[in-house]
Design an enzyme around this catalytic site. Structure first.
Site, short mmCIF file in Angstrom:
data_model
loop_
_atom_site.label_atom_id
_atom_site.label_comp_id
_atom_site.label_asym_id
_atom_site.label_seq_id
_atom_site.Cartn_x
_atom_site.Cartn_y
_atom_site.Cartn_z
N LYS A 170 0.83 -1.20 0.00
CA LYS A 170 0.00 0.00 0.00
C LYS A 170 0.87 1.26 0.00
O LYS A 170 0.69 2.15 -0.83
CB LYS A 170 -0.93 -0.01 1.22
CG LYS A 170 -1.94 1.09 1.20
CD LYS A 170 -2.93 0.95 2.35
CE LYS A 170 -3.91 -0.17 2.09
NZ LYS A 170 -4.49 -0.72 3.32
N GLY A 187 -8.16 -7.11 4.10
CA GLY A 187 -8.97 -7.12 5.32
C GLY A 187 -8.39 -7.89 6.48
O GLY A 187 -9.03 -8.03 7.51
N HIS A 239 -15.64 -8.75 0.92
CA HIS A 239 -14.62 -9.60 1.51
C HIS A 239 -14.80 -11.05 1.08
O HIS A 239 -13.87 -11.73 0.67
CB HIS A 239 -14.70 -9.48 3.04
CG HIS A 239 -13.78 -10.40 3.74
ND1 HIS A 239 -14.20 -11.60 4.24
CD2 HIS A 239 -12.46 -10.32 3.97
CE1 HIS A 239 -13.17 -12.22 4.77
NE2 HIS A 239 -12.10 -11.46 4.62
N TYR A 274 11.06 -36.83 -18.32
CA TYR A 274 9.64 -36.50 -18.22
C TYR A 274 9.17 -36.66 -16.78
O TYR A 274 9.86 -37.29 -15.96
CB TYR A 274 8.80 -37.40 -19.14
CG TYR A 274 8.82 -38.85 -18.70
CD1 TYR A 274 7.93 -39.34 -17.74
CD2 TYR A 274 9.78 -39.72 -19.22
CE1 TYR A 274 7.99 -40.64 -17.31
CE2 TYR A 274 9.84 -41.04 -18.79
CZ TYR A 274 8.95 -41.50 -17.83
OH TYR A 274 9.02 -42.79 -17.38
#
Ligand code: PEP
Ligand code: MG
Length: 907
Positions: free
Chosen positions: A34, A113, A467, A882
């Site tokens: 943020k 949240g 949410h 593989y």
């Protein structure tokens, strides 16, 4: 000594960049996602309220010290606050133009949240009065004030939401209104006063009037929320490290709740569920931040903002596009409109469903924003699994009883019993093994453990960015939200739809793809891969990977599915599985019971046509591709009835014999007893203390050569047969559980002679290989010798893990191994993820030694690990040819193999 810099203003990003060498990852680690993105938005000139970020380092130092701010941090906060004061012309705690701020959490990786935020810090009796004078809007100011007390009370002091919510409900009732925004200034003033009383009652002291004290306590609370239960649960589920810490961004408040020209909302630049390239979001007019995500009020679709505030919408659209171009990633943004002015409060890479992740990655390549390599790396291989999640049968939908409709926020079908809270959902799912659908009016971060344990999530409120929607999408849980036709009555543990009542424990089915809720248990089916974006992405992945992806398949239908998913061969057909089928088992048991070779040969001859057809079926499907057939492996007692059951059945028969009414019954019972007695004796003689380490694998073939010879005859007769049909066949015969090269030499000699005999009889030449599984440490240690008698190795890592650790694969995962993982003795489950240091070292050694003897040695893996991304990366590193995995893991393995190749290149 210069004090460390703990606090960075939003306009100091260049300084941070210099310090961390222009490494965006490091910036996010220091400032949190943020904080970093707010600073970046400021740098590119977007409208962001002034503010600063306290670093994650400060949080870690605080938590480490047991609750003391690191030296110099608080002074730096005060200095940064002064800068904001001069930037805004307001004063924190000032009586003329008071500055209000929010305190927001933000870690390196977004955890929606999961941690805490406090808004409106700085309000107290004096600043409230000043704000009323300034705004001439007492209603707004008291509403903001009560929010501060409530949020501060719950986040900082841990007071539950209920007492606060009860007061608001009572206020609405006495005012005779339905919505919060209809309450008057006076109503809110009273609510704020009552909130203060609640605060005092719960904490035994007054709500802090001093704004600096508010800020200090809120900062500490955000730091501490890093270690809150829900954040820890979330990090465990999302695989985020626990030592990153959270930053705290202190941001000047802008208000979405000052009237009808104000709003607040969240939006994504592309559709989070489908990936469609258009803006989507929710907003609320005259509301503040958390109202939208909390899902408490019914939000409006962002498209309505275009009509309501066209200019602001146009500006927002411009910024959204700019942000996506800038980050070259789908963005999830928070915004507030204060009196017609748009403010950006956050941007971050948007959470999305697996389906959306794939579509967005592919679209962005086609739009020229990113290259193919980036697109391939952007999709987590495990997420491909969600494309194969069950969907409802169309006939089941047609016949189902639709209960309600809601928003289709996370695709897939889920069936389960209704649980009305997270703890119940978790307890039922984890302790009782029930399938659960968690049903709530809306979900909160505290509910994550229940959501993770549930098959699906249903809420009656909330929007696409609620949410519940975000969390469901991230973890691939089918979810329907905002099903407003449901009235959930938590007190009575029931929900009502129309006039029908659904009780807790009743079954429902939810369709997260369509947004529908049905009564009862609807039939589900596994979808084909039809998604055009996924097909394209996987084809790009194939261009980058060097590791082959084969499949473990015993039956043609599995092989067909695997082929459709992109398998390039069969790495393991467990040939003994066919013996368990009801038309074959009696012959196989006869073979085990035979006392003389002639009887045994008869029983095997009866099995031969079955096996021939089984193998021919696989060869036909795999036309042109290698098919590895593993000869019988499990101990013989597995094919006989259980010894304890036999003994009790015998006792039963003998009692019935005593009371038999006539000679015919006696004769039948005697015959039965004789046969069971024989079975019991043979089962007894085959009983071993450690069957896993006993007569199985190659040892069986040496003990009963006719058995494996029959299997090889069946393989080669089938191969010759399909060649005559025009099929291109490449059989590889695999001998299991070799520990000494002499076992292989002996067994191969017998078997290859049989193969040659069949080809001569049929007059067909087939290109074949003989090889062995490496499942025992001794085989790995002597791989150079073993490679002299094998054209291929296949690592049976289920057994190799079992024998390397000396931990029984059948018992461990239900026993102490769980505790080993929980207490960190083992970093992960070695039966799920290859143990790099031990088992990995044995594989490495075996590949290297094997290839010194035979440089062309084909090396693969067919244990469960062959479909697990981390193990696939190790297989790439060790130079395997593989990986082979179950059909459903093939698409995941294709993408994981591409990731491994791309990451190895860039390392
Ligand atoms: C193995 O041991 O990894 C393997 C593939 O064989 P099985 O699971 O049949 O023992
Ligand atoms: Mg094995």
């Amino acid at each position: 000594m210069q004090t460390k810099k703990w606090v960075f203003s939003f306009d100091e990003l260049d300084m941070v960049n210099n310090a961390v060498g222009d490494d965006w990852d490091a910036v996010r680690e220091l400032l949190g996602g943020k904080g970093a993105n707010l600073a970046e938005m400021v740098r590119i000139g977007l409208p962001v309220p002034h503010g600063f970020t306290v670093s994650t380092e400060a949080c870690n130092a605080y938590l480490k010290s047991g609750g003391t701010f690191p030296q110099g941090m608080w002074d730096q906060v005060l200095a940064a606050l002064q800068t904001v004061e001069s930037q805004t012309g307001k004063r924190f705690g000032g009586e003329e133009a008071p500055l209000l701020v929010s305190c927001r959490s933000g870690a390196k990786f977004s955890m929606p949240g999961m941690m805490d935020t406090v808004l409106n810090i700085g309000l107290n009796s004096q600043t409230v009065a000043a704000m009323i004078r300034l705004t001439d809007d007492a209603r707004f100011v008291y509403d903001s004030y009560r929010r501060l007390i409530q949020m501060f009370g719950s986040v900082v002091m841990g007071i539950a939401d209920e007492p606060f919510e009860t007061v608001i409900t009572a206020a609405r009732r006495s005012a005779g209104v339905e919505n919060d925004n209809e309450l008057s200034a006076d109503d809110w003033k009273k609510v704020a006063d009552t909130f203060k009383a609640i605060y005092r009652r719960h904490t035994t002291h007054d709500f802090p009037e001093d704004p600096f004290k508010q800020l200090k306590m809120a900062t500490e609370a955000v730091f501490k929320s890093w270690n809150g239960k829900r954040a820890v649960d979330y990090r465990n589920a999302a695989g985020i490290a626990h030592d990153l810490g959270t930053a705290v961004s202190v941001v000047t408040m802008v208000f979405g709740n000052m009237g009808d020209d104000c709003a607040t909302g969240v939006a994504m630049t592309r559709h989070g569920s489908t990936g469609e390239p258009h803006l989507e979001g929710d907003y609320l007019t005259n509301a503040q931040g958390e109202d939208v995500v909390a899902g408490i009020r019914m939000t409006r679709d962002l498209s309505q903002l275009k009509e309501e505030m066209p200019d602001v919408y146009a500006e927002f659209e411009r910024i959204a596009k700019l942000l996506e171009d800038h980050y070259r990633e789908m963005q999830d943004m928070e915004f507030t409109i204060e009196r017609g002015k748009l403010w950006m409060l956050q941007t971050r890479d948007g959470k999305r469903t697996a389906q959306a992740a794939v579509r967005i990655a592919v679209d962005m390549v086609e739009e020229g924003r990113i290259d193919r390599k980036t697109a391939v790396l952007r999709v987590n291989p495990e997420h491909v699994d969600f494309f194969l999640h069950p969907q409802f049968e169309p006939t089941a939908i047609a016949g189902g009883r639709l209960l309600a409709r809601g928003l289709n926020v996370s695709p897939g079908a889920a069936v389960g019993q209704v649980a009305f809270d997270a703890n119940m959902a978790e307890a039922w799912a984890k302790r009782e093994g029930k399938q659960v659908i968690m049903v709530r009016p809306e979900t909160k971060p505290d509910d994550v453990h229940g959501m993770l344990a549930a098959q699906g999530i249903l809420t009656s409120r909330g929007g696409r960015t609620s949410h519940a929607a975000l969390v469901a999408r991230q973890f691939g849980k089918p979810a329907v939200v905002g099903a407003s036709g449901l009235t959930i009555d938590l007190a009575n543990r029931q929900m009502i739809v129309d006039s029908q009542t659904i009780h807790e424990g009743d079954w429902i089915s939810i369709d997260g793809t369509a947004g529908n809720v049905y009564e009862g248990q609807l039939e589900t089916m596994v979808p084909d891969i039809k998604d055009p974006w996924l097909i394209k992405l996987l084809s790009w992945a194939d261009e980058f990977r060097t590791l082959g992806v084969w499949t473990n398949a015993d039956y043609p239908r599995d092989a067909r599915r695997a082929l459709e998913y992109g398998a390039q061969g069969i790495g393991l057909c467990r040939s003994e599985h066919m013996f368990f089928e009801t038309d074959r088992l009696p012959h196989f048991q006869k073979m085990i019971m035979a006392d003389y070779p002639v009887e045994r040969r008869e029983a095997l001859a009866a099995l031969l046509p079955f096996q021939r057809e089984d193998f021919a079926g696989l060869f036909r499907v795999m036309d042109g591709k290698p098919v590895i057939i593993r000869l019988i492996d499990p101990p013989l007692h597995e094919f006989l009835p259980d010894l304890v059951e036999l003994v009790s059945e015998l006792a039963d028969l003998k009692i019935r014999l005593k009371h038999a009414p006539d000679m015919t019954t006696i004769d039948t019972l005697l015959a039965d007893i004789r046969q069971k007695e024989q079975l019991r004796k043979r089962a007894q003689s085959l009983k071993e203390a450690n069957p896993m380490l006993g007569l199985r694998g190659v040892r069986l073939g040496i003990y009963i050569p006719e058995l494996t010879t029959m299997q090889v005859r069946a393989i080669f007769e089938a191969a010759c047969m399909v060649v005559k049909e025009g099929i291109d066949v490449h059989p590889e015969v695999m001998i299991p559980l070799t520990s000494h090269v002499n076992e292989l030499v002996r067994q191969r000699g017998v078997l290859e002679a049989e193969a040659k005999a069949v080809m001569a009889e049929q007059e067909v030449e087939i290109a074949y290989k003989f090889g062995t599984m490496i499942e025992l440490p001794r085989a790995a240690l002597t791989a150079d010798q073993i490679a002299g008698a094998a054209e291929f190795f296949s690592f049976g890592t289920n057994d190799l893990t079992q024998t390397t650790f000396g931990i029984s694969r059948d018992d461990a995962e239900a026993g102490f191994l769980i505790e080993y993982m929980e207490t960190g003795i083992l970093p992960s489950n070695p039966f799920a993820t290859l143990d790099r240091d031990g088992v990995g070292q044995l594989i490495d050694m075996a590949v290297k030694k094997g290839r010194t003897t035979n440089p062309a040695l084909e090396c693969g893996i067919c244990g469960e690990h062959g479909g697990e991304p981390q193990s696939i990366a190790l297989c790439h590193e060790l130079g395997l040819t593989y990986v082979s995995c179950s059909p459903f893991r093939v698409p995941i393995a294709r993408l994981a193999a591409a990731h491994a190749a791309l990451k190895a290149k860039s390392a």
